[in-house]
Design a protein around this motif. Structure first.
Motif, short mmCIF file in Angstrom:
data_model
loop_
_atom_site.label_atom_id
_atom_site.label_comp_id
_atom_site.label_asym_id
_atom_site.label_seq_id
_atom_site.Cartn_x
_atom_site.Cartn_y
_atom_site.Cartn_z
N GLU A 30 0.82 -1.21 0.00
CA GLU A 30 0.00 0.00 0.00
C GLU A 30 0.86 1.27 0.00
O GLU A 30 0.41 2.33 -0.44
N ALA A 31 2.10 1.14 0.48
CA ALA A 31 3.03 2.28 0.47
C ALA A 31 3.78 2.38 -0.87
O ALA A 31 4.68 3.21 -1.00
N GLY A 32 3.39 1.54 -1.83
CA GLY A 32 3.98 1.63 -3.16
C GLY A 32 5.27 0.85 -3.34
O GLY A 32 6.00 1.08 -4.31
N LYS A 33 5.55 -0.10 -2.45
CA LYS A 33 6.79 -0.85 -2.51
C LYS A 33 6.61 -2.18 -3.26
O LYS A 33 5.52 -2.76 -3.27
N ARG A 34 7.68 -2.63 -3.88
CA ARG A 34 7.71 -3.94 -4.52
C ARG A 34 8.09 -4.96 -3.46
O ARG A 34 9.18 -4.88 -2.89
N VAL A 35 7.20 -5.91 -3.22
CA VAL A 35 7.36 -6.80 -2.07
C VAL A 35 7.31 -8.26 -2.49
O VAL A 35 6.45 -8.66 -3.28
N LEU A 36 8.22 -9.04 -1.92
CA LEU A 36 8.21 -10.50 -2.06
C LEU A 36 8.12 -11.11 -0.67
O LEU A 36 8.81 -10.67 0.25
N VAL A 37 7.27 -12.12 -0.52
CA VAL A 37 7.25 -12.89 0.72
C VAL A 37 7.74 -14.31 0.40
O VAL A 37 7.38 -14.88 -0.63
N ILE A 38 8.57 -14.83 1.29
CA ILE A 38 9.11 -16.18 1.14
C ILE A 38 8.59 -17.04 2.28
O ILE A 38 8.75 -16.70 3.46
N ASP A 39 7.98 -18.15 1.94
CA ASP A 39 7.49 -19.10 2.94
C ASP A 39 8.62 -20.06 3.28
O ASP A 39 8.99 -20.91 2.47
N SER A 40 9.18 -19.90 4.47
CA SER A 40 10.29 -20.76 4.90
C SER A 40 9.85 -21.74 5.98
O SER A 40 10.66 -22.23 6.75
N ASP A 41 8.57 -22.05 6.00
CA ASP A 41 8.00 -22.97 6.99
C ASP A 41 7.41 -24.17 6.27
O ASP A 41 6.53 -24.02 5.42
N PRO A 42 7.86 -25.40 6.58
CA PRO A 42 7.30 -26.59 5.93
C PRO A 42 5.80 -26.75 6.12
O PRO A 42 5.15 -27.47 5.35
N GLN A 43 5.22 -26.08 7.11
CA GLN A 43 3.76 -26.15 7.30
C GLN A 43 3.00 -25.38 6.22
O GLN A 43 1.79 -25.53 6.08
N SER A 44 3.71 -24.51 5.48
CA SER A 44 3.16 -23.81 4.29
C SER A 44 2.02 -22.86 4.62
O SER A 44 1.22 -22.53 3.74
N SER A 45 1.94 -22.37 5.84
CA SER A 45 0.81 -21.51 6.21
C SER A 45 0.76 -20.25 5.36
O SER A 45 -0.32 -19.84 4.92
N LEU A 46 1.90 -19.63 5.11
CA LEU A 46 1.92 -18.41 4.31
C LEU A 46 1.43 -18.68 2.89
O LEU A 46 0.67 -17.90 2.32
N SER A 47 1.86 -19.80 2.33
CA SER A 47 1.43 -20.16 0.98
C SER A 47 -0.07 -20.39 0.91
O SER A 47 -0.74 -19.95 -0.04
N ILE A 48 -0.61 -21.06 1.92
CA ILE A 48 -2.05 -21.35 1.95
C ILE A 48 -2.85 -20.07 2.12
O ILE A 48 -3.86 -19.85 1.43
#
Length: 263
Positions: free
Chosen positions: A30-48
């Motif tokens: 929302e602040a106009g930034k280019r953002v990447l998130v990396i899921d580093s948890d085998p439970q995959s919560s961020l991906s889900i």
């Protein structure tokens, strides 16, 4: 300007790491930034939460398109990015094997630091959602990062784990990443009407005062986070007026200031 890399870390589970990653990423977008998130948890919560159901994750895993293949195998990380706002590198349960398979002539704690370099011109911020352990996955994330945000639930069991995490961060500083900064501790799941939560928050602030670590104002416990997860959205996007949720914008502004200071 190269991306600022932020680990969202705490070895205690259920403290809001994934929720914090999702909402910080949204605040930065929302602040106009280019953002990447990396899921580093085998439970995959961020991906889900990002909208990938288990079947889709299995398909990505079968074609070598999850974080495991970038960290452990030879897949370039930039080939694993699912574009979006924010973009995502997803994880699968296969990532649990990384602990025993990581190999590097320069030390296994620096594998991610070496491989993430290819992404640093493409984004302004890279947020890494760490697993609820002080494992090689977490140490790799901390070694690759400029800074760390520590979500912490306002209860005594969660607070008791903070000194161990601080010790790990200090070890990473000494041995692999002298520039690693602590942005601050973000209290989560806070019940303003519960005396226990207020006492725990006070204890948390006292426990890190000598280290001059900032403790942000708390994010309130709320069902809006679960509702947002169902919609594969950030609560900050769907329910921006919910009490306490604006704290993610406060922390995001700290990250923006950190990024600007690295010019």
């Amino acid at each position: 300007m190269q991306a600022t890399i932020i680990s969202v870390a705490n070895q205690k589970g259920g403290v809001g790491k994934t929720t914090s990653t999702v909402n910080l990423a949204r605040a930065l977008v929302e602040a106009g930034k280019r953002v990447l998130v990396i899921d580093s948890d085998p439970q995959s919560s961020l991906s889900i939460v990002h909208g990938l159901d288990p079947r889709r994750l299995r398909e990505l895993d079968a074609t070598g398109k999850t974080f495991y293949f970038g960290l452990v195998k030879d897949a370039p990380l930039d080939a694993l990015v699912i574009d979006g706002a924010p973009s995502l590198i997803p994880a699968s349960i296969r990532l649990a094997n990384a602990e025993t398979e990581l190999v590097s002539p320069f030390g296994v704690a620096t594998v991610l630091k070496e491989k993430i370099a290819s992404l640093r011109e493409r984004f302004d911020f890279i947020l890494i959602d760490c697993p609820p352990t002080l494992s090689l996955l977490t140490v790799n994330a901390l070694t690759a990062s400029n800074a760390v945000v520590i979500p912490c639930k306002t209860d005594y069991l969660s607070i008791m784990g903070i000194p161990l995490l601080m010790e790990t961060i200090e070890n990473v500083r000494r041995r692999a990443n002298t520039g690693l900064k602590i942005v601050g501790i973000l209290p989560t799941l806070f019940n303003a009407r519960a005396a226990h939560d207020a006492e725990a928050l006070q204890e948390l602030r006292a426990s890190v005062a000598a280290k001059r670590v900032e403790v942000f104002e708390p994010v309130n416990r709320s069902t809006v986070f679960d509702k947002a997860n169902v919609e594969s959205k950030a609560a900050l996007e769907l329910f921006p007026d919910s009490p306490g949720i604006e704290q993610y914008k406060v922390v995001a502004q700290k990250l923006i200031e950190l990024h600007a200071s690295q010019k």
